[in-house]
Motif scaffolding. Structure first.
Motif, short mmCIF file in Angstrom:
data_model
loop_
_atom_site.label_atom_id
_atom_site.label_comp_id
_atom_site.label_asym_id
_atom_site.label_seq_id
_atom_site.Cartn_x
_atom_site.Cartn_y
_atom_site.Cartn_z
N TYR A 18 0.88 -1.18 0.00
CA TYR A 18 0.00 0.00 0.00
C TYR A 18 0.90 1.22 0.00
O TYR A 18 1.76 1.36 0.88
CB TYR A 18 -0.91 0.00 1.23
N LEU A 19 0.75 2.08 -0.99
CA LEU A 19 1.61 3.25 -1.13
C LEU A 19 0.76 4.52 -1.16
O LEU A 19 -0.33 4.54 -1.74
CB LEU A 19 2.42 3.16 -2.43
N GLN A 20 1.26 5.57 -0.53
CA GLN A 20 0.60 6.87 -0.55
C GLN A 20 1.54 7.89 -1.16
O GLN A 20 2.70 7.98 -0.76
CB GLN A 20 0.24 7.32 0.87
N VAL A 21 1.03 8.64 -2.14
CA VAL A 21 1.83 9.68 -2.77
C VAL A 21 0.97 10.92 -2.94
O VAL A 21 -0.25 10.84 -3.10
CB VAL A 21 2.39 9.24 -4.14
N ALA A 22 1.62 12.09 -2.91
CA ALA A 22 0.93 13.36 -3.07
C ALA A 22 1.89 14.36 -3.68
O ALA A 22 3.11 14.19 -3.62
CB ALA A 22 0.39 13.85 -1.73
N GLY A 23 1.33 15.42 -4.25
CA GLY A 23 2.14 16.48 -4.82
C GLY A 23 1.93 16.58 -6.32
O GLY A 23 0.93 16.11 -6.86
N ALA A 134 -2.70 5.12 -3.13
CA ALA A 134 -3.51 6.30 -2.81
C ALA A 134 -2.75 7.50 -3.34
O ALA A 134 -1.64 7.80 -2.88
CB ALA A 134 -3.72 6.41 -1.30
N ALA A 135 -3.30 8.16 -4.34
CA ALA A 135 -2.63 9.29 -4.98
C ALA A 135 -3.43 10.56 -4.77
O ALA A 135 -4.66 10.56 -4.97
CB ALA A 135 -2.45 9.03 -6.47
N GLN A 136 -2.75 11.62 -4.39
CA GLN A 136 -3.39 12.92 -4.23
C GLN A 136 -2.60 13.94 -5.06
O GLN A 136 -1.77 14.68 -4.54
CB GLN A 136 -3.43 13.35 -2.76
N PRO A 137 -2.87 13.95 -6.37
CA PRO A 137 -2.11 14.83 -7.25
C PRO A 137 -2.54 16.29 -7.09
O PRO A 137 -3.72 16.58 -6.90
CB PRO A 137 -2.44 14.31 -8.65
N GLU A 138 -1.56 17.15 -7.18
CA GLU A 138 -1.84 18.58 -7.10
C GLU A 138 -2.74 18.99 -8.26
O GLU A 138 -2.47 18.67 -9.42
CB GLU A 138 -0.50 19.33 -7.19
N ALA A 139 -3.85 19.67 -7.94
CA ALA A 139 -4.78 20.22 -8.93
C ALA A 139 -5.68 19.18 -9.61
O ALA A 139 -6.41 19.51 -10.53
CB ALA A 139 -4.05 21.04 -9.99
N TYR A 140 -5.63 17.91 -9.16
CA TYR A 140 -6.51 16.89 -9.71
C TYR A 140 -7.17 16.11 -8.58
O TYR A 140 -6.82 16.27 -7.41
CB TYR A 140 -5.73 15.93 -10.63
N TYR A 141 -8.13 15.24 -8.92
CA TYR A 141 -8.86 14.49 -7.90
C TYR A 141 -8.00 13.38 -7.29
O TYR A 141 -7.24 12.72 -8.00
CB TYR A 141 -10.13 13.86 -8.49
N ALA A 142 -8.14 13.18 -6.00
CA ALA A 142 -7.46 12.09 -5.31
C ALA A 142 -8.14 10.77 -5.66
O ALA A 142 -9.35 10.72 -5.91
CB ALA A 142 -7.50 12.32 -3.80
#
Length: 201
Positions: A18-23, A134-142
């Protein structure tokens, strides 16, 4: 005929994480490269891309960018993390799965105002990576979705608005002429990050 006990033994060799990334997508590419490390090679060594295949992949890059301008920055992040030329990753945008038989399926059940979704995964046992990202890209939907090592791709997932997307294999005749387009594993990712409803997707 396959034996269930053999399938279970192969499945136990898989790499579940399970990986979490953001930015930004570039930052997420760096982070995933750090977490996962170099991707394992396929069971059969790949031939180097020909000049025409590289040109086709560049054309696919342009098509993908027209739908999701920053998604392919993740490829840049992976390349930078491993000191590679981005061109070495272009094969992930332009390969086919001709002659393969898949039995993946998905379902959705709506009861009492709630929807339950699910799917099975029927791909290749040599593709041992099973990453829930779990991805939370900047300016797009998580979003939350499954990846098997194909860069930036998802086989299925759900986003912060409740949009669920899953890939299904459909057997059809190949076109007489291949046009540049969006590789299958990026379609769910693009929809999850840019669409808030099935109608938008």
């Amino acid at each position: 005929m396959s034996r269930p006990e053999n399938d279970l033994a192969k499945e136990r060799e898989a790499d579940y994480r399970y990986l979490q990334v953001a930015g930004t997508h570039l930052e997420m590419g760096h982070r995933l490269a750090e977490e996962i490390g170099p991707l394992p090679p396929p069971p059969e060594p790949a031939e180097p891309l020909t000049p025409s295949q590289i040109s086709f992949a560049h054309d696919c890059w342009d098509v993908i960018s027209s739908f999701h301008p920053t998604l392919l920055d993740e490829y840049e992040g992976w390349a930078e993390a491993f000191d590679l030329e981005v061109a070495t990753l272009l094969g992930m945008l332009a390969f086919g799965l001709e002659g393969k038989s898949f039995l993946c399926s998905s379902f959705a059940i709506r009861r009492a105002g709630r929807t339950v979704v699910g799917r099975n995964y029927d791909f290749f046992y040599w593709a041992k990576l099973r990453y829930l990202i779990a991805a939370q890209p900047e300016a797009y939907y998580a979003s939350l979705g499954m990846n098997d090592g194909l860069l930036s791709g998802r086989h299925d997932g759900i986003n912060e608005h409740g949009l669920f997307v899953a890939l299904q294999g459909v057997t059809s005749e190949p076109p007489s002429k291949l046009e540049p387009g969006v590789i299958f594993h990026l379609v769910p990712r693009i929809l999850l990050e840019t669409c808030a409803s099935a109608e938008e997707a």
